[in-house]
Scaffold this motif. Structure first.
Motif, PDB file in Angstrom:
ATOM      1  N   PRO A 305      42.142  57.053  54.836  1.00  0.00           N
ATOM      2  CA  PRO A 305      41.413  57.066  54.156  1.00  0.00           C
ATOM      3  C   PRO A 305      40.097  56.583  53.616  1.00  0.00           C
ATOM      4  O   PRO A 305      39.893  55.527  54.572  1.00  0.00           O
ATOM      5  N   PHE A 306      39.189  57.602  53.377  1.00  0.00           N
ATOM      6  CA  PHE A 306      37.914  56.390  54.083  1.00  0.00           C
ATOM      7  C   PHE A 306      37.432  55.267  52.945  1.00  0.00           C
ATOM      8  O   PHE A 306      37.065  54.434  52.997  1.00  0.00           O
ATOM      9  N   PHE A 307      37.924  55.119  51.575  1.00  0.00           N
ATOM     10  CA  PHE A 307      38.476  54.048  50.604  1.00  0.00           C
ATOM     11  C   PHE A 307      38.496  52.809  50.962  1.00  0.00           C
ATOM     12  O   PHE A 307      38.353  51.944  50.785  1.00  0.00           O
ATOM     13  N   LEU A 308      39.778  53.283  51.874  1.00  0.00           N
ATOM     14  CA  LEU A 308      40.433  52.168  52.063  1.00  0.00           C
ATOM     15  C   LEU A 308      40.015  51.335  53.480  1.00  0.00           C
ATOM     16  O   LEU A 308      39.227  50.042  52.746  1.00  0.00           O
ATOM     17  N   VAL A 309      39.019  52.315  54.346  1.00  0.00           N
ATOM     18  CA  VAL A 309      38.581  51.554  55.070  1.00  0.00           C
ATOM     19  C   VAL A 309      37.428  50.475  54.502  1.00  0.00           C
ATOM     20  O   VAL A 309      36.148  49.502  54.913  1.00  0.00           O
ATOM     21  N   PHE A 310      36.200  51.486  53.518  1.00  0.00           N
ATOM     22  CA  PHE A 310      35.404  50.864  52.682  1.00  0.00           C
ATOM     23  C   PHE A 310      35.548  49.376  52.127  1.00  0.00           C
ATOM     24  O   PHE A 310      34.668  48.494  52.469  1.00  0.00           O
ATOM     25  N   LEU A 314      34.292  45.643  52.360  1.00  0.00           N
ATOM     26  CA  LEU A 314      33.232  44.858  51.649  1.00  0.00           C
ATOM     27  C   LEU A 314      34.382  43.514  51.757  1.00  0.00           C
ATOM     28  O   LEU A 314      33.978  42.796  51.113  1.00  0.00           O
ATOM     29  N   GLY A 315      36.087  44.112  51.227  1.00  0.00           N
ATOM     30  CA  GLY A 315      36.595  42.509  51.235  1.00  0.00           C
ATOM     31  C   GLY A 315      36.826  41.710  51.575  1.00  0.00           C
ATOM     32  O   GLY A 315      37.239  40.161  51.621  1.00  0.00           O
ATOM     33  N   GLY A 316      36.770  42.196  53.414  1.00  0.00           N
ATOM     34  CA  GLY A 316      36.800  41.018  54.167  1.00  0.00           C
ATOM     35  C   GLY A 316      35.530  40.462  54.263  1.00  0.00           C
ATOM     36  O   GLY A 316      35.548  39.063  54.860  1.00  0.00           O
TER      37      GLY A 316
END
Length: 345
Positions: A305-310, A314-316
């Motif tokens: 999913p887009f938001f998972l990668v997004f 940011l979290g990384g």
């Protein structure tokens, strides 16, 4: 017999437990020792994994010994990182020499075009402030901010040093690639069994591949779109700037540095409007590419999913720093692949 074997078994379990504790402490100490260079080590491991199939093809095609192929592999990645930066410096060097000449003569370093001076309020204010920006004023500014400038130069030195460490890591991993691959398969088989271990390694390889395809895709898109602004702005060597932007885009803030350098070059050359166009368009493209296009490309390769990668990007970055822009999505996509494999089973 049972009364003798039970104490012996307990003794073996106790020694095994203490041995495990000592082993864990040793590995934690080793990881803590290497933690200051976790960024270049992880980056080198990722680059070595990506370039490994190409190295094998070169070995077979040209009958190269392993050490020479590994050396060329590391040298190629180092050239991809260093050569664009050198080309940018060489291209802006003539303009920089002109600025130094104006600095030494005491003339204003920046001139405001007439069109910009005619802008109500802003034009006159800008001309009045830039009129005093000469060599003496700039020397005073540098002396007041010497600590910041020294720190920035230190960061440049760290970039060069970490690039060298990345190349060393690529060489070491490529030199012992087959052995490391066997060790990884053996370790995965010991932990999860042969079949599950192979699935885990496949998931790790696919996660890394998806993230790197996203990075390369973003580099190509940023280079092409920002290259249009370079051409419209009238940069004499705009194809070079376009290629350098594309090559440095996978590096965190790489494209931003190139756009900023191009903007300063145009402004110091008196092309204010062109410089602002390049700056505005460049930052728009970089923001769009990093926050929208890159998650889309990465997710399309792994069906994530887009938001998972997004949020993994940011979290990384928040968790691991700049290297987290690459490591974060790899870890999240790997966890997702393992979960899906377990769910299917």
């Amino acid at each position: 017999t049972d009364s003798i074997s039970m104490p012996q078994m307990r003794e073996k379990i106790r020694f095994a437990s203490w041995g495990t504790v000592v082993l864990v402490l040793i590995y934690l100490g080793a990881l803590y020792t290497l933690s200051p260079y976790a960024g270049p080590l992880l980056m080198g491991a990722v680059l070595a994994t990506v370039g490994w199939p190409w190295q094998l093809r070169a070995e077979r095609s040209f009958h190269l010994p392993r050490w020479l192929a590994s050396f060329l592999h590391a040298l190629a990645w180092m050239a991809i990182i260093i050569i664009p930066a050198v080309l940018v410096v060489e291209s802006i060097l003539p303009q920089l020499l002109q600025v130094v000449a104006r600095w030494q003569s005491g003339a204003p370093l920046l001139g405001v075009p007439r069109e910009l001076q005619q802008v109500p309020y802003f034009g006159k204010w800008l001309a009045a402030h830039l009129r005093v920006l000469n060599g003496a004023h700039l020397s005073h500014f540098f002396s007041e901010h010497a600590a910041v400038i020294t720190s920035s130069l230190g960061q440049l030195w760290f970039f060069v040093l970490h690039t060298f460490f990345v190349a060393l890591t690529v060489f070491a991993i490529s030199l012992h690639g087959r052995r490391l691959s066997e060790v990884l398969r053996l370790t995965a088989a010991q932990l999860w069994g042969a079949e599950r271990g192979d699935r885990f390694l496949w998931a790790a390889r696919e996660a890394t591949r998806s993230v790197l395809i996203g990075l390369i895709g973003v580099g190509v898109i940023e280079g092409l779109l920002i290259g249009v602004a370079y051409a419209v702005a009238g940069l004499n060597t705009w194809p070079l700037w376009m290629v350098v932007t594309a090559l440095l885009s996978p590096i965190p803030f790489g494209a931003t540095v190139v756009v900023a350098a191009a903007t300063l070059w145009l402004i110091f050359g008196g092309h204010w409007l062109a410089g602002f166009v390049v700056l505005g368009w460049g930052f728009f493209v970089i923001t769009l590419a990093d926050l929208v296009i890159r998650p889309l490309l990465t997710g399309s390769q792994s069906q994530a999913p887009f938001f998972l990668v997004f949020f993994s990007i940011l979290g990384g970055a928040a968790a691991f720093g700049l290297i987290g822009l690459i490591i974060g999505p790899i870890l999240v996509l790997l966890a997702r692949s393992v979960w899906l494999a377990w769910e299917r089973r």
